[in-house]
Design an enzyme around this catalytic site. Structure first.
Site, mmCIF file in Angstrom:
data_model
loop_
_atom_site.group_PDB
_atom_site.id
_atom_site.type_symbol
_atom_site.label_atom_id
_atom_site.label_comp_id
_atom_site.label_asym_id
_atom_site.label_seq_id
_atom_site.Cartn_x
_atom_site.Cartn_y
_atom_site.Cartn_z
ATOM 1 N N THR A 84 -1.359 1.897 3.069
ATOM 2 C CA THR A 84 -1.664 1.692 1.653
ATOM 3 C C THR A 84 -0.379 1.306 0.936
ATOM 4 O O THR A 84 0.553 2.099 0.842
ATOM 5 C CB THR A 84 -2.244 2.964 1.025
ATOM 6 N N LYS A 160 -8.031 -1.522 -1.707
ATOM 7 C CA LYS A 160 -7.666 -0.154 -1.319
ATOM 8 C C LYS A 160 -7.142 0.626 -2.521
ATOM 9 O O LYS A 160 -7.376 1.834 -2.643
ATOM 10 C CB LYS A 160 -6.606 -0.180 -0.211
ATOM 11 N N LYS A 228 1.846 9.487 -3.876
ATOM 12 C CA LYS A 228 2.236 8.100 -3.598
ATOM 13 C C LYS A 228 1.185 7.103 -4.080
ATOM 14 O O LYS A 228 1.495 6.142 -4.806
ATOM 15 C CB LYS A 228 2.454 7.912 -2.096
#
Length: 292
Positions: A84, A160, A228
């Site tokens: 990601t 995503k 994150k």
């Protein structure tokens, strides 16, 4: 997820060479019949390299670091990038690899460790049709569903990011809802049973609340991951002048959990923020790491 995916590919008859800098991870892979190496440079003979790591910095190290594999791969080889990362990073990465004569699929995944191990991930991919054709045996072995979202790098990572916004918000909201129910004096198991059969349910509520009920915060996906990923949502929104206030609120809860020492625990440990703020009682399993 990397080891699970490698094992799924291995079990489906593909010739797999795993790579991990951690000796324990390599030993675990080899114990189940796989072959492994310690540095990405040792993957140079592979025609297809699947990069399934935590963040953009690790992607950079795997491909372009001192022991990076990209410069050692034969022209025409394929990189399937599954971490990601920000869409801008994915676009730049695709251009850099193309300049080196390499193809790339921007192919982030969803499904967690269990789906990785069973070869049933969801893959949100973009890239040239020829890259999809070359990747087909790998994608078929690692995924239950492959979404072909476009011909250029960045589209897969954009999708995503939308998924991670929802996932992070739903986990934080599930924790807040459970904390409220507990503070109101409701039985936590009853809250779970009622909500999972009511309109307020979500996939994340149904999947993560059992971790809370069991008091088991063994990390299947850690708090740090959503620090994150929701930060990527925040930064991308800022680049687009697009406000993401709900995601920003969820990010602060994960940051609070990380600051309290729960960063390496399962992401459901975000509920422990409420435990500290309001004194709610949470079940503690014997194997609960407790702020590790």
């Amino acid at each position: 997820m990397g080891r699970g995916t490698a094992l799924a590919l291995h079990e489906r008859g593909l010739d797999i060479l795993g790579c991990d800098i951690a000796g324990q991870a390599r030993q675990a892979f080899e114990a189940e019949g796989g072959r492994s190496v310690a540095t990405p440079s040792e993957l140079a003979a592979c025609e297809i390299v699947v990069v399934l790591v935590v963040n953009a910095e690790q992607v950079e190290a795997v491909l372009f670091g001192e022991q990076g594999v990209a410069a050692r791969m034969a022209p025409g080889s394929l990189v399937i990038q599954c971490a990601t990362v920000a869409p801008a990073f994915a676009r730049d990465l695709g251009a850099r690899l193309e300049a080196m004569g390499l193809a790339m699929l921007d192919a982030p995944v969803s499904g967690g460790a269990a789906k990785a191990r069973s070869g049933e991930l969801s893959v949100m991919a973009s890239g040239a049709p020829t890259a999809f054709d070359r990747a087909a045996p790998v994608l078929d072995a690692m995924a239950a569903t492959v979404y072909r979202l476009g011909d250029t790098a960045g589209v897969g990572s954009s999708m995503k990011l939308v998924n991670q916004l929802l996932a992070g918000v739903h986990i934080a909201t599930a924790a807040e809802a459970m904390a409220l129910g507990i503070r109101l004096g409701l039985n936590p198991q009853t809250v779970y049973e009622v909500i999972t059969h009511s309109a307020g349910n979500s996939w994340m509520f149904e999947n993560r609340v059992p971790h809370i009920l069991a008091g088991d915060y063994t990390p299947l996906s850690a708090v740090d991951i959503f620090v994150k990923d929701l930060n990527l949502v925040h930064e991308t929104g800022r680049e687009l002048a697009m406000p993401t206030p709900v995601a920003a609120s969820a990010l602060q809860q994960f940051i609070a959990a990380r600051g309290a020492g729960f960063g390496r625990e399962d992401d459901a440990a975000v509920i422990k923020v409420y435990q500290r703020l309001s004194g709610i009682e949470l079940h503690e399993a014997a194997n609960d790491a407790g702020g590790e």
